[in-house]
Design an enzyme around this catalytic site. Structure first.
Site, short mmCIF file in Angstrom:
data_model
loop_
_atom_site.label_atom_id
_atom_site.label_comp_id
_atom_site.label_asym_id
_atom_site.label_seq_id
_atom_site.Cartn_x
_atom_site.Cartn_y
_atom_site.Cartn_z
CD GLU A 1 -19.19 -1.70 8.95
OE1 GLU A 1 -18.40 -0.93 8.37
OE2 GLU A 1 -19.49 -2.84 8.51
CE LYS B 1 -4.18 1.72 2.27
NZ LYS B 1 -5.22 1.41 3.24
NE ARG C 1 -21.68 -2.46 4.99
CZ ARG C 1 -20.58 -2.99 4.47
NH1 ARG C 1 -19.41 -2.49 4.80
NH2 ARG C 1 -20.63 -4.00 3.64
#
Length: 633
Positions: free
Chosen positions: A370, A286, A398
């Protein structure tokens, strides 16, 4: 080849390896330059450049479908599909979106910024192609490729999709872009298993001893070392990832170097010949190619923010709500050992890392999950703790079922802190946090706080943790005033911020208190003395506020959430139970999908700045004054 010459994926087919590597560097420079000026996701896109080049050389997009999970690794895809000329407008109003966008290009199949969804989309598309083909057992005429990374495999929805993909043996190619991170280091045994194996001292020592012995063998040493490398690579594959995926019916290959285009294309060519689901495990870095991102150990410059303008309010310079929440939560943690915090891979953005540093045993990052975070918080509350669940407003949607039934139904003491509430701006329709007030007000027994300033946030956070049942606090990502006109409220009571002599009252909800006050000042020039109230808490609706509003003729509520089912309508229902003749005008967000753009600009376009609110009130009063007089007689 110059990046400016790339008009579509077909332009890549004739490029040599050297030309592709040069193009990759051009793409990285273009992304860094644009994101540095406009803000946006940096590290994740820098890490996916070679993957995207290989995909567009190996597949025929948009006939073949390429899906990017989460969507924040799709900038190289945008640059290679005809959007380089407009890329300077990234995340600007009317410009290129920061996520895949169906209106921008036929190459963008889905619009998403919520993680762990691409595999379910892929399942549906591949199943549809299978249903519509004459020979479902043969190789598909159209391929479906899902690029899943940045922690998306920590989300439960991804595993539900994998289970069904494997069960039905759908020919989906899954690129597992494994950089070990989401927003920060990923919370997942699967993504960390290879790293653990590579760093295991016994494994390393044994491997080095064997390598040295083989190297010393006459004539065959070097060749044997290469064979050893292949053998140990295979050993790593067998230990965990292969077993995991193939137990679900999904073939596994890898890991391979995600920055080697030739190796990627070789793997993709083989995957295309496999008539079933297959995972290609790709290891990437990354922030690849940009030293500041590579050196950022926490987030690898996951995203960059453009500095925001300060609000025009009196007092000390504003700071962010997130920063104020972060500092106050640490203070509360010192005072109250029962307080624990949970987040879903968002510890840094939601300001929880200082709490983790101070109380590591009381900090829980569950990954991009979540639903699990909320139900885990319910379990902790049942066991005597007071969990604080900090999640972006848009992502809290969510887990609404868990908020409602796992926490609300049980009346548990859990505090939900929703950052990035309201119009968030540059990230677009999937990031605007306009549903949370509607959702939280529909949960029976939920105390709903709406702080309008930094000091109000601090006071209300303490109150939320002290009450016995569930509570929620929402705030925006914009900068916030420390105080508004010199004070804060007390308990669960409203605060009269501007006392007027007329029969018109404005209720400024949360951050909308500031533009509500500006509107009242503008109306003063019309000879109207308007009262302005900061409700501070929507449920339970403050009794004194309800009584005050019931004596008014006109009430205007202002919020940066959905009007339908929102705070204004909730307040109106309470007032009309006392006096049904009070006339209400609710100002807020319409039930539309709003585009990306600067938050203040979007609010202005919605008429939710001081001028727009004053204009709406003038129109409302002009239209309704006759109705009030008729009601009086």
């Amino acid at each position: 080849m110059e990046l400016e010459s790339v008009k579509g994926p077909s332009d890549l087919s004739a490029l040599s390896t050297v030309e592709l590597e040069d193009l990759a560097e051009q793409i990285r420079r273009r992304i860094v330059d644009t994101v540095s000026r406009n803000g946006g996701h940096l590290g994740s896109n820098l890490g996916s450049v070679e993957i995207t080049l290989a995909l567009h050389r190996s597949f025929d997009s948009p006939r073949d479908i390429i899906l990017f999970d989460t969507g924040h690794q799709a900038y190289p895809h945008k640059l290679l599909t005809g959007r380089n000329a407009d890329f300077d407008s990234l995340r600007r109003r009317g410009g290129i979106s920061g996520y895949p966008n169906r209106a921008e290009s036929e190459h963008d199949w889905i619009e998403n910024s919520h993680a762990s969804t691409a595999l379910s989309y892929a399942y549906g598309m591949a199943a549809a192609f299978q249903v519509n083909t004459d020979d479902p057992s043969g190789l598909p005429l159209r391929r479906v490729v899902a690029v899943v990374g940045d922690g998306a495999l920590t989300g439960g929805m991804a595993y539900e999709a994998l289970n069904n993909i494997g069960h039905r043996r759908l020919p989906i190619i899954i690129i597992w872009n494994d950089n070990g991170r989401s927003y920060a280091p990923t919370i997942s045994r699967l993504s960390s298993s290879l790293t653990k194996l590579r760093l295991n001292p016994s494994y390393i020592q044994a491997r080095n001893r064997i390598k040295q012995v083989i190297t010393d063998l006459p004539k065959v040493g070097n060749r044997a070392v290469n064979s050893l490398a292949n053998m140990t690579s295979a050993l790593r594959e067998v230990i965990e990832p292969r077993v995991f995926f193939e137990a679900l019916g999904v073939r596994y290959t890898g890991p391979i170097d995600g920055h080697d285009i030739s190796e990627l294309e070789y793997a993709l060519a083989g995957a295309k010949e496999w008539n079933g689901p297959i995972v290609i495990h790709v290891l990437t870095q990354k922030g690849k190619g940009y030293p500041p991102a590579e050196d950022d150990e926490l987030q690898c410059l996951h995203d960059l923010k453009v500095p925001q303008a300060l609000s025009d309010v009196e007092g000390e310079p504003p700071v962010s709500y997130t920063e104020a929440f972060s500092k106050e939560l640490v203070r509360i943690g010192r005072e109250n050992p029962s307080v624990v915090v949970l987040t879903a891979a968002m510890g840094g953005p939601t300001g929880l890392l200082p709490f983790e540093a101070a109380f590591p045993a009381r900090y829980f990052d569950v990954g991009i999950a979540e639903q699990h975070a909320v139900t885990a918080a319910a379990g902790m509350a049942m066991a005597g703790l007071h969990p604080v669940v900090a999640i972006y407003s848009t992502f809290m949607s969510r887990a609404f079922d868990q908020v409602n039934l796992d926490v609300g139904l049980h009346g548990l003491g859990v505090t939900f802190v929703m950052d990035r509430a309201g119009i968030t701006g540059d990230d677009g329709p999937s990031h605007h946090g306009v549903l949370d007030l509607v959702q939280m007000l529909s949960v029976a027994g939920m105390t709903v706080f709406v702080p309008s300033s930094i000091e109000e946030l601090r006071v209300q956070l303490h109150l939320a943790i002290e009450i016995e049942g569930p509570s929620s606090i929402r705030f925006s990502k914009t900068l916030a005033p420390r105080l508004i006109r010199g004070g804060v409220g007390v308990g669960l009571e409203e605060r009269i911020v501007r006392e007027g002599s007329s029969n018109t009252v404005i209720v400024g909800i949360g951050k909308m208190l500031v533009p509500a006050l500006l509107a009242a000042d503008l109306l003063e020039s019309d000879g109207r003395e308007v009262t302005v109230i900061d409700p501070r808490v929507i449920r339970p609706c403050p009794t004194a506020m309800v009584e005050r509003l019931a004596r008014a003729d006109y009430v205007i509520t202002v919020e940066d959430g959905l009007v339908h089912g929102g705070a204004g309508e909730f307040i109106a229902a309470a007032v009309h139970a006392v006096n049904p003749h009070v006339l209400f005008r609710h100002l807020g967000v319409p039930t539309h999908y709003l585009p990306h753009g600067n938050a203040d600009v979007l609010l202005t376009e919605l008429g939710l700045d001081g001028l727009g609110i004053a204009r709406a009130i003038r129109t409302f009063l002009a239209q309704t004054e006759g109705q009030v007089r008729r009601a009086e007689f």
